[in-house]
Design a protein around this motif. Structure first.
Motif, mmCIF file in Angstrom:
data_model
loop_
_atom_site.group_PDB
_atom_site.id
_atom_site.type_symbol
_atom_site.label_atom_id
_atom_site.label_comp_id
_atom_site.label_asym_id
_atom_site.label_seq_id
_atom_site.Cartn_x
_atom_site.Cartn_y
_atom_site.Cartn_z
ATOM 1 N N ASP A 116 1.720 -2.930 -11.731
ATOM 2 C CA ASP A 116 2.536 -1.738 -11.496
ATOM 3 C C ASP A 116 1.674 -0.484 -11.497
ATOM 4 O O ASP A 116 1.902 0.449 -10.716
ATOM 5 C CB ASP A 116 3.619 -1.625 -12.574
ATOM 6 N N LYS A 117 0.675 -0.463 -12.377
ATOM 7 C CA LYS A 117 -0.223 0.691 -12.478
ATOM 8 C C LYS A 117 -0.971 0.905 -11.171
ATOM 9 O O LYS A 117 -1.105 2.045 -10.702
ATOM 10 C CB LYS A 117 -1.209 0.465 -13.627
ATOM 11 N N GLU A 120 1.363 2.412 -8.627
ATOM 12 C CA GLU A 120 1.618 3.819 -8.910
ATOM 13 C C GLU A 120 0.455 4.694 -8.460
ATOM 14 O O GLU A 120 0.654 5.774 -7.878
ATOM 15 C CB GLU A 120 1.871 4.011 -10.411
ATOM 16 N N GLU A 121 -0.756 4.231 -8.718
ATOM 17 C CA GLU A 121 -1.925 5.017 -8.341
ATOM 18 C C GLU A 121 -2.103 5.046 -6.826
ATOM 19 O O GLU A 121 -2.524 6.056 -6.260
ATOM 20 C CB GLU A 121 -3.175 4.447 -9.021
ATOM 21 N N GLU A 123 0.312 5.009 -4.653
ATOM 22 C CA GLU A 123 1.310 5.958 -4.164
ATOM 23 C C GLU A 123 0.899 7.396 -4.446
ATOM 24 O O GLU A 123 1.232 8.314 -3.701
ATOM 25 C CB GLU A 123 2.663 5.661 -4.805
ATOM 26 N N SER A 130 5.616 3.427 -0.515
ATOM 27 C CA SER A 130 6.088 2.597 -1.619
ATOM 28 C C SER A 130 6.939 1.423 -1.159
ATOM 29 O O SER A 130 6.964 0.372 -1.791
ATOM 30 C CB SER A 130 6.869 3.444 -2.624
#
Length: 282
Positions: A116-117, A120-121, A123, A130
């Motif tokens: 997930d990290k 997120e980075e 995006e 996304s």
């Protein structure tokens, strides 16, 4: 379906292991997957020519948006990309590379991030796509050889066998090279071990960078640690961390919580779950 799969296939790296695992999974599902080293190609045009040959490829896949994904920009079949740690930790900092990575992400049918990290980075640093990015965690499968003895392995590594069953062993699978430099982890873990001698760090993997490997072993010895094959004596027994480049353990898959590139310093210490290991189990 016939798929072309591009990745950087340097031996003993996570990329190589991950690519082979994905290729095997694709083929087990009944498809044809041709895995090629991205360094074989000089331009997207070369890959486009390969894809269009008879019989043509029907799709493509790449690990790393810049290193391999950029080579898919000229193909006329759908493709997907898999984010690597280098994409976000290194390449996105270079404007020229970032622009190309955005082009790849825009054209790709889908993108996969292992955490997930990482999504997120991606995006945050790249154009927001996304809806295209899916999170699919990696797994790891380990097997011990038939004659493998965990207690004997630790003893041969220099760890005293007095309390083998009580040890909390943290295993870091890490080919020694600059981008995976474990020196800071060794230094911090040394302090943690002094607080509780049952906490033991084992680093296992090939010496990909011989120069760095020498530096790691030198630091280990200077801090009371010891290198492969050395039996600790006296004061060094109170620092039982091990630098091993052994092949006793057969490891398949890629550890998803690896130290992925620069910029992740200090994030992985003590986050693993402790597990007691006895003779014959790893």
């Amino acid at each position: 379906m016939k798929l072309l799969f591009l990745a950087c296939l340097n031996p003993n790296t996570g990329n190589h292991t991950t690519a082979e695992r994905i290729r095997s999974h694709i083929e087990s599902a009944g498809h044809t997957c041709e895995l090629r080293d991205a360094t074989e190609f000089q331009s997207p045009a070369e890959v486009a020519n390969l894809v269009s040959r008879n019989p043509p490829f029907e799709g493509a896949l790449a690990i790393h948006l810049f290193r391999a994904g950029r080579l898919l920009l000229d193909i006329q079949v759908p493709f997907g990309v898999i984010f690597g740690g280098t994409d976000i930790n290194e390449d996105v900092k270079v404007e020229q590379k970032r622009v190309i990575m955005e082009q790849v992400l825009l054209k790709a049918r889908f993108a996969v991030a292992f955490t997930d990290k990482l999504k997120e980075e991606a995006e945050l640093f790249l154009l927001s796509q996304s809806s295209k990015i899916y999170v699919q965690p990696q797994g790891i499968q380990t097997e011990a050889t038939e004659k493998f003895c965990w207690a004997e392995f630790l003893r041969s590594s220099g760890v005293s066998s007095e309390h083998v069953d009580e040890l909390r062993v943290f295993l870091l699978v890490c080919g020694l090279r600059r981008v995976k430099d474990p020196l800071y982890l060794v230094e911090v873990f040394s302090e943690w071990h002094c607080e509780n001698p049952l906490n033991v760090l084992v680093i296992i993997g090939p010496k990909i960078d011989p120069v760095l490997s020498v530096e790691v072993e030198a630091v280990a010895k200077s801090r009371g640690l010891f290198g492969p094959g050395e039996e600790p004596t006296g004061a060094s027994c109170c620092h039982e961390k091990v630098l091993r480049c052994g092949q006793q353990l057969h490891l398949r898959g890629h550890v998803s919580s690896h130290l992925g590139g620069h910029g992740s310093r200090g994030t992985c210490v003590g986050q693993g779950h402790s597990r007691k290991c006895s003779c014959g189990a790893a």
